[in-house]
Design a protein around this motif. Structure first.
Motif, mmCIF file in Angstrom:
data_model
loop_
_atom_site.group_PDB
_atom_site.id
_atom_site.type_symbol
_atom_site.label_atom_id
_atom_site.label_comp_id
_atom_site.label_asym_id
_atom_site.label_seq_id
_atom_site.Cartn_x
_atom_site.Cartn_y
_atom_site.Cartn_z
ATOM 1 N N CYS A 126 0.867 -1.179 0.000
ATOM 2 C CA CYS A 126 0.000 0.000 0.000
ATOM 3 C C CYS A 126 0.906 1.233 0.000
ATOM 4 N N ILE A 128 0.372 4.134 0.933
ATOM 5 C CA ILE A 128 0.152 5.038 2.060
ATOM 6 C C ILE A 128 0.836 4.516 3.321
ATOM 7 N N CYS A 129 0.540 3.265 3.692
ATOM 8 C CA CYS A 129 1.096 2.737 4.941
ATOM 9 C C CYS A 129 2.303 1.827 4.718
ATOM 10 N N PHE A 155 -4.967 0.289 -2.606
ATOM 11 C CA PHE A 155 -4.634 0.683 -1.241
ATOM 12 C C PHE A 155 -5.439 -0.173 -0.282
ATOM 13 N N CYS A 159 -6.712 3.007 4.788
ATOM 14 C CA CYS A 159 -5.717 4.014 4.399
ATOM 15 C C CYS A 159 -6.329 5.010 3.421
ATOM 16 N N LEU A 160 -7.024 4.492 2.399
ATOM 17 C CA LEU A 160 -7.629 5.371 1.408
ATOM 18 C C LEU A 160 -8.747 6.208 2.027
ATOM 19 N N SER A 162 -8.908 7.278 5.094
ATOM 20 C CA SER A 162 -8.243 8.348 5.855
ATOM 21 C C SER A 162 -7.732 9.436 4.927
ATOM 22 N N PHE A 163 -7.124 9.019 3.821
ATOM 23 C CA PHE A 163 -6.611 9.992 2.854
ATOM 24 C C PHE A 163 -7.750 10.845 2.288
ATOM 25 N N PRO A 185 -3.735 9.262 -4.453
ATOM 26 C CA PRO A 185 -2.535 9.734 -3.744
ATOM 27 C C PRO A 185 -1.242 9.539 -4.534
#
Length: 196
Positions: A126, A128-129, A155, A159-160, A162-163, A185
């Protein structure tokens, strides 16, 4: 009692007249200086033209930014509309690309490494994380549900989410009527999403 206001009006009139005389005297003096010294006249004209051109330049830059913002917004809305019109076969093709990328066969052998001491497999992480979403065997890691986007990125769903919340909060400030189109992102394209 009556003389006070009259005296104040007289003082105010004298001040206005002296100010006016001073302005007229300065203009006459300035004209005489310009006739006597053409360099001063050129400098004055240059400063006046510079001020005017700076104003026009600032106005043109602001107008160009407005046009760029409108075009960018239209492009995002077009991308979002195209993403929303994707059919099942398009989503299956994206899913196959993601799974091929996970096993290292797609995108020219592109693989992402993730740092885990207990396993050495190459999967897809992912962005993001940085935790694995899909392992090298092409199987989704079940710790987090995965979501794929119409732009072929994927993702973890939390995570998505939150983004998207952060993006909505940062883009929604202002007039209050602004609708924020979510952007990927990774590639910043507008997207539609589906469970992997």
């Amino acid at each position: 009692l009556v003389e006070g206001p009259v005296q104040l009006r007289t003082i105010a009139a004298v001040k206005i007249q002296s100010l006016f005389r001073g302005v007229i005297a300065r203009k006459r003096c300035q004209k005489l200086q310009w006739k006597a010294n053409p360099v001063l006249a050129a400098d004055y004209a240059y400063e006046q033209l510079k001020g005017i051109s700076d104003k026009y330049l600032a106005r043109a830059v602001a107008r160009e930014k407005e046009v760029d913002d409108i075009i960018e917004r239209m492009d995002l809305e077009r991308q979002k509309a195209l993403a929303d019109l994707m059919n099942k076969s398009d989503w299956e093709a994206i899913r196959e690309r993601i799974l091929l990328r996970a096993v290292g066969a797609g995108d020219g052998g592109y693989q992402q490494q993730h740092n885990h001491d207990d396993d050495d497999d190459c999967g897809v992480d992912c962005p993001i994380c940085l935790a694995p979403v899909v392992g090298s065997d092409g199987v989704e890691h079940s710790t987090n549900s995965a979501v794929m986007l119409s732009c072929s990125h994927f993702f973890h769903r939390p995570c998505l989410d939150s983004f998207e919340r952060i993006q909505q909060a940062s883009g929604g400030s202002g007039s209050g009527t602004t609708i924020v189109i979510p952007r990927c992102p990774v590639c910043r394209a507008a997207y539609a999403k589906m469970a992997l």
